[in-house]
Motif scaffolding. Sequence first.
Motif, mmCIF file in Angstrom:
data_model
loop_
_atom_site.group_PDB
_atom_site.id
_atom_site.type_symbol
_atom_site.label_atom_id
_atom_site.label_comp_id
_atom_site.label_asym_id
_atom_site.label_seq_id
_atom_site.Cartn_x
_atom_site.Cartn_y
_atom_site.Cartn_z
ATOM 1 N N MET A 1 0.847 -1.190 0.000
ATOM 2 C CA MET A 1 0.000 0.000 0.000
ATOM 3 C C MET A 1 0.884 1.242 0.000
ATOM 4 N N GLU B 1 2.468 3.542 3.218
ATOM 5 C CA GLU B 1 2.608 2.697 4.419
ATOM 6 C C GLU B 1 3.659 3.290 5.371
ATOM 7 N N PHE C 1 4.378 9.707 23.511
ATOM 8 C CA PHE C 1 3.643 9.080 24.608
ATOM 9 C C PHE C 1 4.584 8.425 25.619
ATOM 10 N N MET D 1 4.170 9.549 17.517
ATOM 11 C CA MET D 1 3.201 9.548 18.605
ATOM 12 C C MET D 1 3.657 8.635 19.732
ATOM 13 N N GLY D 2 4.225 7.489 19.347
ATOM 14 C CA GLY D 2 4.693 6.557 20.362
ATOM 15 C C GLY D 2 5.778 7.184 21.217
ATOM 16 N N VAL E 1 4.169 8.305 11.618
ATOM 17 C CA VAL E 1 3.205 8.884 12.575
ATOM 18 C C VAL E 1 3.167 8.055 13.847
ATOM 19 N N ALA E 2 3.104 6.722 13.654
ATOM 20 C CA ALA E 2 3.052 5.850 14.834
ATOM 21 C C ALA E 2 4.289 6.035 15.693
ATOM 22 N N TYR F 1 2.422 6.045 7.754
ATOM 23 C CA TYR F 1 1.740 5.577 8.964
ATOM 24 C C TYR F 1 2.756 5.184 10.015
ATOM 25 N N LEU F 2 3.814 4.551 9.523
ATOM 26 C CA LEU F 2 4.850 4.110 10.460
ATOM 27 C C LEU F 2 5.477 5.318 11.154
#
Lengths: 48, 218, 223
Positions: free
Chosen positions: A1, A4, A18, A14-15, A10-11, A7-8
């Motif tokens: 996709m 892809e 956090f 954010m991770g 962003v994750a 998304y990684l």
Amino acid sequence: MVGEDKYLVVAMVMGIIFIGLGIYLYLIDRKISRIEQKQDELAGLNKK
Amino acid sequence: MKEINELVRKDFLLELRQKYAINGILLYVVSTIFVVQLCLGRVIDENTWIALFWIILLFAAFNAVSKSFVQESAARRLYYYMLAPAVSVVLSKMIYNSMLMLILGLLSLLVFIVFMGFPEFNLALFLPSFTLGCIGISGALTMVSAIASRSGNNAALMAILGFPVVVPLLLLLVNASRLSLKAMVPVTDIVKSISGLFLIDVVVVVLAVILFPYLWRD
Amino acid sequence: MIKGLWWKLTGLGLILYSIVAGQMIEVPELPVIHQTIRNLFYHVCMWFAMFTMFGTSLVYSIKYLTGNKPGNDIMASESVYNGIFFGILGLITGMIWAKFTWGDFWTNDPQLNGAAVSMMAYLAYAVLRSSIDEKAMRARVSAVYNIFAFMLLVIFLGVLPRLADSSLHPGKGGNTSTMQGLDLTMRLVFYPAVIGWIIVAFWILQIRARKRRLVQNVNQINK
């Protein structure tokens, strides 16, 4: 996709943010525990 | 029961002697409606009519009810405290305020009709919801004014605390009034909106009866 | 060293899992929202955490009224403040989501109005607390108002949106329920996320309450 990787990214960002917040919470908790202990000791001394 | 009777009678006597609430608020309602008529002209559409009517009535209610506990001095509160149980004090205040509110509401409805005309409401829905709405608003505001009277600056707090409490009622009332504009309203819809209002009224009264004793004692 | 370290770490881990998995999983292709459905894992959790906090404060307010213990008042007020914090986060995440799906930061939606007014009720609670000086009176009066405010919250977020004709939120006004739109993989992320946020909310609450108690003790000693 297609996208892809985005998304990684962003994750990850954010991770990491956090995890930073989690460490912050943990440190505050530890600090408060320490002060509580100190206060308990002081209270114990006063009673004696 | 006897105490409630006496307390309500006392409030009405006070009101008749001072004529402060009725006259002041009527003047307020009339002048507001007059200003509305000046600004918008005589003919406004029904939705605006409903919104303006309830907003004006809401502010009138704030003015009328907010003094109910604030006007009682500490000494007089102690006097009531010895005379009557807390539940009858709050019930009497609620009954008095609902009656005052109904009178005010009817009068302002009259003034509204004179100045702005009367949309074709379905009276079977509008009148019960109007009555229940007046009772609910005054009941909720009575409780809020009891809370506000225990704090330092009650005029500002009354507005802050009271506003979120009456908004659900106001929303239901506006919905019910809009619904009653339709030519044919299904009976189930009438029952639904009236029972919603009734439910909130019951909840407000029950909560007030349970919680007021905690506010009352020092 | 830290009391109850394990449940706290569990909460953190669950959220971390939901953050990473929430971005990585395949989501069903839905009209209008498309990929923004991923915000569900963050936005909805805020409301769940807020609701839990307000519920906790209701419990402690009732406890305070029946027992008059000052500790219960601390818990009640701190959980309200904590709930307001999560509520504001929920509003912000919701507004960003709304901007990208419905085109505006704010829409006239029953759910949104309800959230706004109940936030106002709880902000009023904070004002009320700061306006009463005497401690016991403050605790009692604010407990009474808190019970009122919770009733409002229930009416607003539970009853009114269902009565309303139309809503942009699922499960209200004839829309299908959220749970039907969620497929299994999304549920596997969503439920842990909710649980994790609730756990962390309780952790923050615990820290705040302990801090308040410490400050109180220090003030007493200074006297």
